[in-house]
Design a protein around this motif. Sequence first.
Motif, PDB file in Angstrom:
ATOM      1  N   LYS A  34      37.899 -11.789 -30.150  1.00 45.86           N
ATOM      2  CA  LYS A  34      36.989 -12.648 -30.903  1.00 45.86           C
ATOM      3  C   LYS A  34      36.446 -13.791 -30.060  1.00 45.86           C
ATOM      4  CE  LYS A  34      36.615 -15.316 -35.190  1.00 45.86           C
ATOM      5  NZ  LYS A  34      37.300 -15.746 -36.436  1.00 45.86           N
ATOM      6  N   ALA A  35      37.263 -14.340 -29.174  1.00 41.16           N
ATOM      7  CA  ALA A  35      36.863 -15.498 -28.377  1.00 41.16           C
ATOM      8  C   ALA A  35      35.644 -15.216 -27.510  1.00 41.16           C
ATOM      9  CB  ALA A  35      38.025 -15.948 -27.507  1.00 41.16           C
ATOM     10  N   GLN A  36      35.453 -13.970 -27.129  1.00 44.41           N
ATOM     11  CA  GLN A  36      34.336 -13.622 -26.247  1.00 44.41           C
ATOM     12  C   GLN A  36      32.986 -13.874 -26.912  1.00 44.41           C
ATOM     13  OE1 GLN A  36      34.992  -9.706 -24.280  1.00 44.41           O
ATOM     14  NE2 GLN A  36      37.077  -9.883 -25.101  1.00 44.41           N
ATOM     15  N   GLY A  37      32.939 -13.827 -28.237  1.00 47.63           N
ATOM     16  CA  GLY A  37      31.675 -14.003 -28.946  1.00 47.63           C
ATOM     17  C   GLY A  37      31.432 -15.407 -29.461  1.00 47.63           C
ATOM     18  N   LEU A  38      32.339 -16.337 -29.198  1.00 45.97           N
ATOM     19  CA  LEU A  38      32.183 -17.702 -29.687  1.00 45.97           C
ATOM     20  C   LEU A  38      31.429 -18.563 -28.664  1.00 45.97           C
ATOM     21  CD1 LEU A  38      35.760 -18.235 -31.181  1.00 45.97           C
ATOM     22  CD2 LEU A  38      33.639 -17.742 -32.421  1.00 45.97           C
ATOM     23  N   PRO A  39      30.642 -19.548 -29.128  1.00 42.38           N
ATOM     24  CA  PRO A  39      29.803 -20.333 -28.213  1.00 42.38           C
ATOM     25  C   PRO A  39      30.538 -21.484 -27.532  1.00 42.38           C
ATOM     26  CG  PRO A  39      29.371 -21.012 -30.473  1.00 42.38           C
ATOM     27  CD  PRO A  39      30.361 -19.872 -30.553  1.00 42.38           C
ATOM     28  N   ALA A  40      31.760 -21.256 -27.097  1.00 35.75           N
ATOM     29  CA  ALA A  40      32.508 -22.282 -26.375  1.00 35.75           C
ATOM     30  C   ALA A  40      32.103 -22.267 -24.902  1.00 35.75           C
ATOM     31  CB  ALA A  40      34.006 -22.034 -26.509  1.00 35.75           C
ATOM     32  N   ASP A  41      32.040 -23.451 -24.290  1.00 32.88           N
ATOM     33  CA  ASP A  41      31.708 -23.522 -22.868  1.00 32.88           C
ATOM     34  C   ASP A  41      32.817 -22.933 -22.015  1.00 32.88           C
ATOM     35  OD1 ASP A  41      29.312 -24.784 -23.396  1.00 32.88           O
ATOM     36  OD2 ASP A  41      30.052 -26.799 -22.974  1.00 32.88           O
ATOM     37  N   GLN A  42      34.052 -23.204 -22.402  1.00 34.74           N
ATOM     38  CA  GLN A  42      35.206 -22.726 -21.649  1.00 34.74           C
ATOM     39  C   GLN A  42      36.186 -22.055 -22.596  1.00 34.74           C
ATOM     40  OE1 GLN A  42      37.219 -25.127 -18.531  1.00 34.74           O
ATOM     41  NE2 GLN A  42      39.048 -25.052 -19.814  1.00 34.74           N
ATOM     42  N   VAL A  43      36.829 -21.005 -22.106  1.00 37.54           N
ATOM     43  CA  VAL A  43      37.909 -20.357 -22.850  1.00 37.54           C
ATOM     44  C   VAL A  43      39.129 -20.334 -21.946  1.00 37.54           C
ATOM     45  CG1 VAL A  43      38.725 -18.216 -23.887  1.00 37.54           C
ATOM     46  CG2 VAL A  43      36.365 -18.945 -24.246  1.00 37.54           C
ATOM     47  N   PHE A  44      40.263 -20.846 -22.437  1.00 35.64           N
ATOM     48  CA  PHE A  44      41.475 -20.701 -21.641  1.00 35.64           C
ATOM     49  C   PHE A  44      42.473 -19.840 -22.387  1.00 35.64           C
ATOM     50  CE2 PHE A  44      42.592 -24.682 -23.840  1.00 35.64           C
ATOM     51  CZ  PHE A  44      43.941 -24.540 -24.135  1.00 35.64           C
TER      52      PHE A  44
END
Length: 338
Positions: free
Chosen positions: A44-54
Amino acid sequence: MTRPSPATTPPTSGSAAPLPDINRLRPRRSCLAVPGSNPRFLEKAQGLPADQVFLDLEDACAPLAKPEARHTIVKFLNEGDWTGKTRVVRVNDWTTEWTYRDVVTVVEGAGQNLDCIMLPKVQDAQQVVALDLLLTQIEKTMGFEVGRIGIEAQIENAKGLVNVDEIAGASSRLETIIFGPADFMASINMKSLVVGMQPPGYPADAYHYILMRILMAARMHDLQAIDGPFLQIKNIDGYREVAQRAAALGFDGKWVLHPGQVEAANEVFSPSQEDYDHAELILDAYAYYTSEAGGKKGSAMLGDEMIDEASRKMALVISGKGRAAGMRRTSAFEAPEA
């Protein structure tokens, strides 16, 4: 971008190879935490508009789940679509038995699809140097570009804050200094159970000194400063209030623990359209007035406002944040008629 370390700072990898030209100042308005042991959340995180994912191997991973989570993270880094996002893995801190294996497994397995390693609970510069050395050895062994993978250092206790200046200058790989409020509050016996909110009985901002201390260390070494999480994930107004405090001081972004916080973070850590337009106008006007055509002036008037070199520097900050956020200006500078 490389930064010389102070003479008192221990050397890093000692490699004679030139450091790569990496833009360490990546957009980090919203830094999304994702448990490394949860494939559904990683998808799911891949489709969210966050600048960074850790992708987290520390607190979000139970001890028994950590070994398998390393391989899950490698799989998602290599096979997932993280376009437009800074890709980070948070490993466990050096006082645990998991750290070296976290780093070796993740970097050997997915180093070419990884931007940074986040090191939690950093207490002194030597812990950053140790991670730098390990990364350099892995990069050389695997044939990766030496120095490309950055480091993010998380300050989570009193010792880390006291040593934050040396920590911030410990490695040219460093990109951010991060405030970890939950562990920090526990480490100083702060009288509150609500992470990030003001403790009862104190009339001022209990976090002001901590945040400014981190910010000064970060800026001294041209690093970004990132605020940590707000655990009441359904209280978006509370999140926004805490985020605005950090943004007002000059922080570059904040952690998000839930998709509902992403939009608030991106908004709070971006300039308003009015401020962005004004900053761009200042830059254009100053460039014109200091030119031959504009009279080679050191200062000039833009409407009712006097602008000079200090104005240009301030405008660069706002315009830089706006451009990084993908903003487009809605006004243009027009030179006065001769």
